[in-house]
Write a protein that holds these residues in place. Structure first.
Motif, PDB file in Angstrom:
ATOM      1  N   UNK A 180     -12.016 -11.397  -6.981  1.00 17.39           N
ATOM      2  CA  UNK A 180     -11.575 -12.678  -6.431  1.00 17.39           C
ATOM      3  C   UNK A 180     -10.839 -12.470  -5.109  1.00 17.39           C
ATOM      4  N   UNK A 181     -10.013 -11.438  -5.040  1.00 18.51           N
ATOM      5  CA  UNK A 181      -9.310 -11.119  -3.795  1.00 18.51           C
ATOM      6  C   UNK A 181     -10.299 -10.751  -2.692  1.00 18.51           C
ATOM      7  N   UNK A 182     -11.360 -10.021  -3.053  1.00 20.67           N
ATOM      8  CA  UNK A 182     -12.335  -9.598  -2.052  1.00 20.67           C
ATOM      9  C   UNK A 182     -13.133 -10.771  -1.491  1.00 20.67           C
ATOM     10  N   UNK A 183     -13.273 -11.855  -2.266  1.00 17.60           N
ATOM     11  CA  UNK A 183     -13.944 -13.036  -1.704  1.00 17.60           C
ATOM     12  C   UNK A 183     -13.114 -13.632  -0.571  1.00 17.60           C
ATOM     13  N   UNK A 194      -4.862  -4.905   2.792  1.00 17.81           N
ATOM     14  CA  UNK A 194      -3.839  -5.404   1.855  1.00 17.81           C
ATOM     15  C   UNK A 194      -4.326  -5.289   0.413  1.00 17.81           C
ATOM     16  N   UNK A 195      -5.612  -5.540   0.195  1.00 20.07           N
ATOM     17  CA  UNK A 195      -6.172  -5.392  -1.146  1.00 20.07           C
ATOM     18  C   UNK A 195      -6.202  -3.919  -1.537  1.00 20.07           C
ATOM     19  N   UNK A 196      -6.612  -3.064  -0.595  1.00 21.70           N
ATOM     20  CA  UNK A 196      -6.719  -1.634  -0.874  1.00 21.70           C
ATOM     21  C   UNK A 196      -5.370  -1.025  -1.235  1.00 21.70           C
ATOM     22  N   UNK A 197      -4.297  -1.590  -0.727  1.00 20.64           N
ATOM     23  CA  UNK A 197      -2.963  -1.025  -0.966  1.00 20.64           C
ATOM     24  C   UNK A 197      -2.243  -1.675  -2.146  1.00 20.64           C
TER      25      UNK A 197
END
Length: 311
Positions: A180-183, A194-197
């Protein structure tokens, strides 16, 4: 409440009545320093009234004196005086780690915020090691605080098998949240970095891991361990005619799961991504992903409940 009822009944037996005074019970509530205890305190007068009425209904007395207070702080460390507790209960907490496992390289777990099928061995080991460290500190702290013969009942998310990527370990819930974050990344709403961390400070242990730390610490004997299967959505209603979940029910289930997860992780996500993150949009996407998953499989998670006795 049930524990107090049982202990009061035991102490009320003629053979144990060493003096005529009414037993007194002290109940300590614990949560992190950031928790607002005021809501609980406001509800106490009503709770005390119900407590007395319950005893009148079952024992014709007002029951024991009950004193409730709050002790803020992390249970990954000492909270209470030495040998001051007879019973400890922790509910839905020990699967939360004291911190994100150190050394997690974003490149190692790309596009994920927790352990996944694609995670390398070092990521799985980092989470496992952090849990072992935290659970060891928890046991050592409580061992100092609980009297000999005292008991702990702990319930938390877990798994029955050693593989941390089986469905019942809840890794899928984190994976769907990452999706959901990646969308939002694809739409340019948030940066991929930011998602990767972002890493979830969570771990669902298996019984072997619990037994290992209990044996190493040595202060407690496991009296009982049970694993309970629970539907992601708490159990959706089945269609009476087809004995299957309907599309409408599945959609509702996805929303129910999303609301539950949001209540737990929203502050954590906001702290990392900032207040500008479109939280409503994120959890709407998450609800859709969960609904799609539940339309294919009635996924369950495992709640472990263990009873420990202090040596």
């Amino acid at each position: 409440m049930d524990v107090i009822h049982a202990e009061y009944s035991r102490l009320s037996q003629p053979s144990l009545q060493l003096h005529s005074s009414t037993p007194e019970f002290r109940v300590y509530l614990n949560d992190l320093f950031s928790n607002d205890f005021n809501t609980i305190f406001v509800s106490l007068p009503e709770f005390y009234d119900k407590f007395k009425q319950d005893f009148k209904d079952t024992t014709t007395s007002e029951g024991p004196s009950l004193f409730i207070s709050a002790v803020p702080g992390s249970f990954y460390g000492r909270l209470f005086p030495t040998k001051s507790l007879h019973f400890v209960h922790s509910s839905s907490s020990l699967h939360w780690l004291s911190q994100v496992p150190p050394g997690l390289d974003t490149a190692l777990n790309k596009g994920k915020i927790y352990i996944s099928k694609s995670s390398p061995k070092c990521v799985k080991e980092a989470y496992s090691q952090q849990f072992h460290k935290d659970f060891s500190v928890f046991l050592k702290s409580r061992a100092e605080e609980i009297v000999s013969g005292g008991r702990m009942v702990l319930s938390f998310m877990g798994r029955r098998l050693s593989d941390p990527t089986i469905e019942e370990s809840c890794y899928l819930q984190w994976e769907l949240l990452a999706n959901a974050l990646m969308t939002l990344v694809l739409e340019g709403s948030i940066e991929e970095e930011k998602v990767e961390s972002f890493h979830a400070p969570y771990y669902a242990p298996c019984p072997d891991e619990l037994n290992l730390e209990l044996q190493k610490e040595g202060s407690f004997v496991m009296d009982r361990l049970e694993a309970f299967e629970i539907d992601w959505d708490g159990g959706a209603d089945l269609d009476e005619n087809t004995n299957n979940t309907t599309n409408e029910t599945v959609a509702t289930s996805g929303e129910r799961v999303a609301k539950t997860i949001r209540a737990v992780v929203e502050s954590m996500i906001e702290s990392h991504f900032g207040e500008d993150l479109m939280m409503d949009t994120l959890f709407q996407r998450y609800a859709e992903l969960v609904s799609n998953r539940l339309s294919k499989s009635r996924t369950k998670y495992i709640n472990l409940v263990i009873s420990l006795i202090k040596n």
